[in-house]
Design a protein around this motif. Structure first.
Motif, short mmCIF file in Angstrom:
data_model
loop_
_atom_site.label_atom_id
_atom_site.label_comp_id
_atom_site.label_asym_id
_atom_site.label_seq_id
_atom_site.Cartn_x
_atom_site.Cartn_y
_atom_site.Cartn_z
N LEU A 13 0.83 -1.21 0.00
CA LEU A 13 0.00 0.00 0.00
C LEU A 13 0.86 1.25 0.00
O LEU A 13 0.44 2.28 -0.53
CB LEU A 13 -0.95 -0.01 1.21
N ASP A 14 2.06 1.18 0.56
CA ASP A 14 2.94 2.36 0.51
C ASP A 14 3.82 2.41 -0.75
O ASP A 14 4.78 3.18 -0.81
CB ASP A 14 3.76 2.54 1.80
N TYR A 16 5.72 0.17 -2.60
CA TYR A 16 6.97 -0.54 -2.85
C TYR A 16 6.72 -1.84 -3.61
O TYR A 16 5.71 -2.52 -3.41
CB TYR A 16 7.69 -0.85 -1.53
N TRP A 26 7.01 -10.78 1.30
CA TRP A 26 5.80 -10.10 1.82
C TRP A 26 4.71 -10.05 0.74
O TRP A 26 3.53 -10.04 1.06
CB TRP A 26 6.16 -8.68 2.27
N ALA A 135 -1.02 -4.99 -2.22
CA ALA A 135 -0.98 -5.93 -1.09
C ALA A 135 -1.33 -5.19 0.20
O ALA A 135 -0.95 -4.02 0.38
CB ALA A 135 0.41 -6.55 -0.96
N PRO A 136 -2.04 -5.87 1.12
CA PRO A 136 -2.52 -5.21 2.34
C PRO A 136 -1.44 -5.13 3.40
O PRO A 136 -1.54 -5.79 4.44
CB PRO A 136 -3.69 -6.11 2.76
N VAL A 137 -0.46 -4.29 3.15
CA VAL A 137 0.64 -4.14 4.12
C VAL A 137 1.41 -2.85 3.81
O VAL A 137 1.50 -2.43 2.66
CB VAL A 137 1.60 -5.38 4.04
N LEU A 138 1.91 -2.23 4.87
CA LEU A 138 2.90 -1.16 4.74
C LEU A 138 4.25 -1.76 5.08
O LEU A 138 4.41 -2.33 6.16
CB LEU A 138 2.59 -0.01 5.71
N ILE A 139 5.21 -1.66 4.16
CA ILE A 139 6.54 -2.23 4.47
C ILE A 139 7.56 -1.16 4.82
O ILE A 139 8.63 -1.46 5.32
CB ILE A 139 7.06 -3.19 3.37
N GLY A 140 7.26 0.10 4.52
CA GLY A 140 8.03 1.21 5.10
C GLY A 140 9.33 1.58 4.42
O GLY A 140 9.89 2.65 4.72
N ASP B 152 6.98 -3.89 9.41
CA ASP B 152 5.77 -3.97 8.59
C ASP B 152 4.52 -3.65 9.41
O ASP B 152 4.45 -3.97 10.61
CB ASP B 152 5.57 -5.40 8.05
N ILE B 153 3.53 -3.08 8.74
CA ILE B 153 2.20 -2.93 9.34
C ILE B 153 1.22 -3.68 8.45
O ILE B 153 0.90 -3.21 7.35
CB ILE B 153 1.81 -1.45 9.48
#
Lengths: 180, 180
Positions: A13-14, A16, A26, A135-140, B152-153
């Motif tokens: 979502l962020d 990447y 991931w 994908a349902p995740v923020l990996i930052g 990760d979030i």
């Protein structure tokens, strides 16, 4: 008449496409739950696959049985890869040569894959459609799908859907006044 | 019992909330075509609005008639804004003090607004839901919604919809094993 190009890719979502160390577990671990999200149907519509060196190395690392491109024309854009490295691929040294060769071959629908290659295609005005599975995740941190641009690129939202496994799939067409 | 927080925001497809010079015309001009995309209904569910100094300055720049928060508790996180600057707001000097005061007030649902404030909330594990309206454009540079993260979030996709005007709206809940 020249080809059109469609980016088909998964992102966090962020935004990447891979972690800083190129890890995509991931993404793939979640993708396994979601199924192909339309990828093989999309691939049926494609007659040339183009990737950068890094993506090519990753794809061959998956093994012979995971080479999904069949008899399609596969190009790898690389200044260093030996030309005869792999009988399944054509090595290109620059984007202009690649585009000219695809046109000469009468290619209609190109699938550009890999972060830097996609960014080159975008900046050259050569991407026509995006199919992005979020994908349902923020990996930052990591490698971003989209890079810097000299000007806005307006899009048309073609569809938005729940692709399963927590993925949202967004489909866009690049808005153009006219094709170059 | 503590509050939950929902981010409600618009971004470009490449993840920006404003251009480098803070311009958001690319967003608002498209937003006008799309309508409120559920914003005022969302605001009805909110009993506290929190923003950073930059966002506060922008909001007051829209004029008295565009102060949409009514009698809701409005907090501004700023180390420099004078405490009595605006009778409609409470000035907070740090996130811990802000969170403690909201809990003390019995606030249930917080709307954190503004890029840096949202990133602070995310890193502090204080965001529970995201409602993101994705504008159909790549702007190529600017202030990003999501920042760096130490880990990760994971998220749960609650819904995905075509919000009109070319916007895709994605709704997520932050996955937690347990609330702090």
């Amino acid at each position: 008449m020249t080809f059109t190009a469609t980016v088909f890719i998964g992102t966090s979502l962020d935004g990447y496409i891979a972690r800083p160390d190129d890890d995509i577990h991931w993404l793939t671990s979640r993708g396994e739950q979601a199924g192909d999200m339309g990828f093989f149907g999309f691939l049926e519509s494609v007659d040339a696959v183009i990737m950068g060196r890094n993506t090519y190395e990753k794809v061959i690392g998956f093994g012979e049985e995971n080479w999904h491109y069949g008899d399609r024309h596969v190009g790898v854009l690389s200044t260093t890869l030996p030309e005869g490295a792999d009988p399944r691929i054509t090595v290109y040294r620059d984007l202009d040569g690649l585009v000219a060769d695809l046109d000469e071959r009468g290619v209609k629908h190109v699938y550009p894959d890999g972060g830097r290659l996609i960014q080159s295609f975008i900046r050259a005005g050569r991407v026509d459609r995006f199919i992005i599975s979020v994908a349902p995740v923020l990996i930052g941190a990591g490698h971003r799908l989209f890079g810097d641009l000299p000007h806005d690129i307006p899009l048309r939202l073609d569809s938005v859907s729940d692709a399963g496994g927590g993925f949202a799939q967004l489909r866009y067409t690049v808005e153009r006044r006219q094709r170059a």
